[in-house]
Design a protein around this motif. Structure first.
Motif, PDB file in Angstrom:
ATOM      1  N   PHE A  28     -26.629 -32.463 -24.842  1.00 57.22           N
ATOM      2  CA  PHE A  28     -25.933 -32.654 -26.111  1.00 57.22           C
ATOM      3  C   PHE A  28     -26.647 -33.703 -26.969  1.00 57.22           C
ATOM      4  CE2 PHE A  28     -21.508 -31.225 -24.410  1.00 57.22           C
ATOM      5  CZ  PHE A  28     -21.985 -29.925 -24.329  1.00 57.22           C
ATOM      6  N   ALA A  29     -27.178 -34.746 -26.324  1.00 59.03           N
ATOM      7  CA  ALA A  29     -27.908 -35.772 -27.062  1.00 59.03           C
ATOM      8  C   ALA A  29     -29.179 -35.203 -27.686  1.00 59.03           C
ATOM      9  CB  ALA A  29     -28.248 -36.943 -26.148  1.00 59.03           C
ATOM     10  N   ALA A  30     -29.875 -34.330 -26.954  1.00 57.89           N
ATOM     11  CA  ALA A  30     -31.074 -33.697 -27.500  1.00 57.89           C
ATOM     12  C   ALA A  30     -30.719 -32.846 -28.713  1.00 57.89           C
ATOM     13  CB  ALA A  30     -31.750 -32.846 -26.427  1.00 57.89           C
ATOM     14  N   ARG A  31     -29.609 -32.150 -28.628  1.00 57.47           N
ATOM     15  CA  ARG A  31     -29.130 -31.352 -29.763  1.00 57.47           C
ATOM     16  C   ARG A  31     -28.788 -32.264 -30.944  1.00 57.47           C
ATOM     17  NH1 ARG A  31     -27.708 -25.670 -31.020  1.00 57.47           N
ATOM     18  NH2 ARG A  31     -26.507 -25.857 -32.931  1.00 57.47           N
ATOM     19  N   ALA A  32     -28.156 -33.402 -30.647  1.00 61.89           N
ATOM     20  CA  ALA A  32     -27.741 -34.321 -31.699  1.00 61.89           C
ATOM     21  C   ALA A  32     -28.916 -34.870 -32.490  1.00 61.89           C
ATOM     22  CB  ALA A  32     -26.939 -35.470 -31.097  1.00 61.89           C
ATOM     23  N   GLU A  33     -30.056 -35.032 -31.838  1.00 65.41           N
ATOM     24  CA  GLU A  33     -31.229 -35.580 -32.520  1.00 65.41           C
ATOM     25  C   GLU A  33     -31.699 -34.669 -33.639  1.00 65.41           C
ATOM     26  OE1 GLU A  33     -34.292 -36.540 -29.780  1.00 65.41           O
ATOM     27  OE2 GLU A  33     -33.047 -37.937 -28.631  1.00 65.41           O
TER      28      GLU A  33
END
Length: 226
Positions: free
Chosen positions: A175-180
């Protein structure tokens, strides 16, 4: 350090502006890499002791940022687990639904800028030692975790507990990778499809063959030590 967007001014209190400045700076620069003067400048706060006054320390500010979002997420976790996990017997489908019940409330944070920053911060603090225990910033559910354990009960206990920790970290990091990226669509995959795919990968990880006697394939080279 270049910051993507300033904190809004106006009727906000200094405390709230510091929270929003912290969200932006910790997400972009990294937790532990932000100086007090950068926080104060972005928040429009002149008092050099403002962070200490309102939060005690930068760790206090970090916890306040997380708690700003966790109440809402915790309530959603309670709701999703009640729908997807109540009265279920252990099974691969039930395990998938338990993961979804825990993941969907976090995925909803990907829909707005502050939520995406929160997810990126959570991924950074996951696994920090000392006072930062995961249960303090990863809302969970005894109901969902019990269902996962019953659904994967064929695994050795130590392997199961390790997988639960690693798989949760995988979901949060995904999810953090997507958020970037901060886009509604990444390589043609909309958010619902992305979440479904992450939950599917996490589910499959539970059912990988565990390491039991004679597990190492003969063609694999040995893992070197030292």
């Amino acid at each position: 350090m270049k910051v993507s967007r300033g904190v809004r001014m106006g009727q906000d209190t200094a405390r709230q502006r510091l929270i929003e400045a912290g969200e932006e700076l910790y997400a972009e620069a990294g937790v532990g890499r932000v100086r007090l003067r950068e926080l104060n400048a972005l928040a429009g706060v002149r008092n050099d002791s403002a962070v200490h006054y309102h939060f005690g320390s930068q760790d206090g500010l970090l916890e306040a940022i997380l708690q700003t979002h966790l109440y809402e997420i915790g309530a959603r976790v309670d709701a999703t687990t009640a729908i997807l996990c109540t009265g279920r017997d252990g099974s691969p489908e039930a395990l998938r639904d338990a993961i979804a019940a825990l993941a969907i409330p976090f995925a909803e944070k990907l829909r707005d800028e502050r939520g995406r920053r929160f997810i990126r911060i959570v991924a950074q603090v996951w696994g920090r030692i000392g006072d930062w225990q995961q249960q303090r910033f990863i809302p969970s559910s005894a109901l969902a975790m019990d269902l996962i354990r019953r659904s994967a009960r064929g695994l050795p206990a130590a392997v199961l507990e390790e997988r639960m920790w690693l798989i949760t970290r995988f979901v949060v990091s995904s999810f953090a990778a997507r958020a970037e990226n901060q886009d509604a669509v990444v390589d043609g995959i909309v958010l619902d499809e992305f979440v479904y795919d992450v939950v599917g990968m996490a589910t499959a990880a539970y059912f990988a063959a565990p390491p039991e006697g004679g597990f190492w394939p003969e063609k694999w080279p040995a893992v070197r030590e030292g």
